[in-house]
Enzyme design. Structure first.
Site, PDB file in Angstrom:
ATOM      1  N   HIS A 381       3.980  -0.929  -2.382  1.00  0.00           N
ATOM      2  CA  HIS A 381       3.753   0.490  -2.678  1.00  0.00           C
ATOM      3  C   HIS A 381       4.872   1.099  -3.533  1.00  0.00           C
ATOM      4  O   HIS A 381       4.716   2.217  -4.034  1.00  0.00           O
ATOM      5  CB  HIS A 381       3.596   1.276  -1.375  1.00  0.00           C
ATOM      6  CG  HIS A 381       2.643   2.423  -1.476  1.00  0.00           C
ATOM      7  ND1 HIS A 381       2.046   2.805  -2.650  1.00  0.00           N
ATOM      8  CD2 HIS A 381       2.164   3.281  -0.535  1.00  0.00           C
ATOM      9  CE1 HIS A 381       1.267   3.851  -2.451  1.00  0.00           C
ATOM     10  NE2 HIS A 381       1.315   4.151  -1.164  1.00  0.00           N
ATOM     11  N   ASP A 385       0.620   2.081  -7.025  1.00  0.00           N
ATOM     12  CA  ASP A 385       0.093   3.257  -6.337  1.00  0.00           C
ATOM     13  C   ASP A 385      -1.251   2.937  -5.688  1.00  0.00           C
ATOM     14  O   ASP A 385      -1.958   2.009  -6.110  1.00  0.00           O
ATOM     15  CB  ASP A 385      -0.077   4.420  -7.321  1.00  0.00           C
ATOM     16  CG  ASP A 385       1.252   4.906  -7.881  1.00  0.00           C
ATOM     17  OD1 ASP A 385       2.266   4.748  -7.178  1.00  0.00           O
ATOM     18  OD2 ASP A 385       1.265   5.427  -9.019  1.00  0.00           O
TER      19      ASP A 385
END
Length: 411
Positions: A381, A385
């Site tokens: 992450h 995204d």
């Protein structure tokens, strides 16, 4: 050390033998401490939250006995402080003295009120320290004593009846396994442990799960195998998935990367080197399908089989095990419905294949049987995204649900 959790009595309270007076915790296990005497609480040696050295005075009682004058001080090395003034016994018609409660043993185990016989041979019989001490002195195995207290707890009366021979001894069928085997974590298992720990320590994972209708790709796979069984290697789902990943990466090259978090640099690759997580008799290995973007579906199948065979034989060389830029993990029929795969550090994505199942699917007018499968994928992450991760998986989904598109360039 043990930590005092709470007092169940206060100074001035009268207690009975085996009445619970405090709760302490040691080595993450909580235990309740019972009184070994009948008397009045005269001094509490700690407050909740204090840490007390094992063996240090914790509580004192005034009990019937010979009159004495006792002065109590906090033992050296203990962080506990008395919560009341130290008592001094004075002579009365019935003289009194101070008696300390037995302290928690080195191994503290919480006694839970399961409704089972205390002497069923599984684990430690339920009994207070005072009862255990009597049994030990009398050379009695508490597994042979029937408890009549709550949850089969053995009390003094039960022990008295057993000693008097008024209770038929329970034949012990206990097969208590006490042996502990120490297994060194070495070799491949050590490498697996280090890599998994490294991945979880460095990468904030995001997991994205999507349901895919693989009815058509399975139909195509079986048809191709039937037609070319004598000329081509057998096709599994993996070659189709490999080709779908290659096509999706062409549109989102940021997924085909490694992140050097020490240098804070993303290394994005033009070649697609797909790791195929493979379970072997010695543990998990990840052989690499190099240059997947240059292979057709048949060549992918052939190379995947070669790598799997070498992995199971323990004959993979260093080149076969290095250089992956994205990884596929699959447990086949044992794949479960959903999984949370761990990224092969320092890559930024892993695609997890779950098992296929025939499920009823609404087609707009009725329910029809379709072959369904979930993809459970993980992404770094820090780099990927959530929107980009979802877009990537949705592209793979569309290609597997319309497998003819896999064979058409630029679609």
């Amino acid at each position: 050390e043990a930590e005092l959790v709470t007092w169940l009595v206060k100074v001035g309270d009268t207690v009975e033998v085996d009445q619970l007076v405090a709760e302490v915790i040691k080595d993450k296990a909580t235990t309740e401490l019972p009184s070994v005497v009948k008397g009045k609480v005269s001094w509490l040696g700690a407050s909740p939250g204090d840490r007390i050295n094992v063996g240090s005075p914790l509580i004192r009682f005034l009990v019937d006995g010979d009159g004495v004058e006792t002065k109590i001080s906090t033992p050296s090395g203990s962080s506990a402080t008395p919560s009341t003034k130290e008592p001094i016994a004075t002579p009365v018609d019935t003289s009194i003295s101070d008696v300390p409660v037995a302290q928690p043993r080195r191994e503290i185990a919480e006694e839970t009120p399961e409704i089972i016989p205390a002497n069923n041979g599984h684990g430690r019989p339920l009994a207070s320290p005072a009862v255990r001490r009597r049994a030990l002195e009398a050379n009695i195995d508490l597994h042979l004593v029937s408890g009549t207290g709550p949850a089969g707890r053995i009390g003094h009366d039960d022990l008295d009846r057993f000693i008097a021979g008024k209770v038929t001894p329970v034949k012990s069928t206990a097969n208590l396994a006490t042996e502990i085997t120490d297994i060194p974590v070495i070799g491949l298992r050590r490498t697996i442990a280090e890599r998994m720990s490294n991945a979880k320590a460095h990468i904030p994972h995001i997991t994205y799960v999507e349901e895919i209708d693989v009815t058509e790709v399975e139909r195509l796979r079986k048809a191709l195998n039937e037609r070319f069984s004598s000329k081509k290697p057998k096709l599994t789902l993996l070659p189709f998935l490999v080709r779908a990943i290659v096509a999706a990466i062409a549109e989102q090259p940021e997924l085909n990367a490694r992140f050097d978090d020490d240098a804070e640099v993303i290394h994005q690759y033009s070649a697609v080197h797909i790791g195929i997580a493979t379970q072997t008799p010695k543990g998990l290995v990840v052989p690499v399908l190099h240059h997947a973007q240059s292979r057709d579906i048949w060549n992918c199948a052939e190379e995947i089989k070669r790598l799997a065979d070498l992995a199971n034989e323990g004959k993979l060389d260093r080149e076969d095990l290095t250089g992956s830029t994205i990884t596929i993990t699959s447990l086949g029929a044992l794949g479960g419905v959903v999984s949370t795969p761990i990224i092969n550090y320092p890559e930024v994505a892993v695609i997890g294949v779950n098992k296929m199942q025939i499920r009823p699917v609404w087609d707009g007018s009725s329910f029809v049987a379709r072959n369904m499968m979930n993809l459970s994928s993980g992404f770094d992450h820090r780099i990927i995204d959530g929107w980009n991760a979802a877009t990537f998986v949705q592209r793979i989904k569309s290609l597997l649900e319309e497998p003819a598109m896999i064979f058409i360039e630029g679609v």
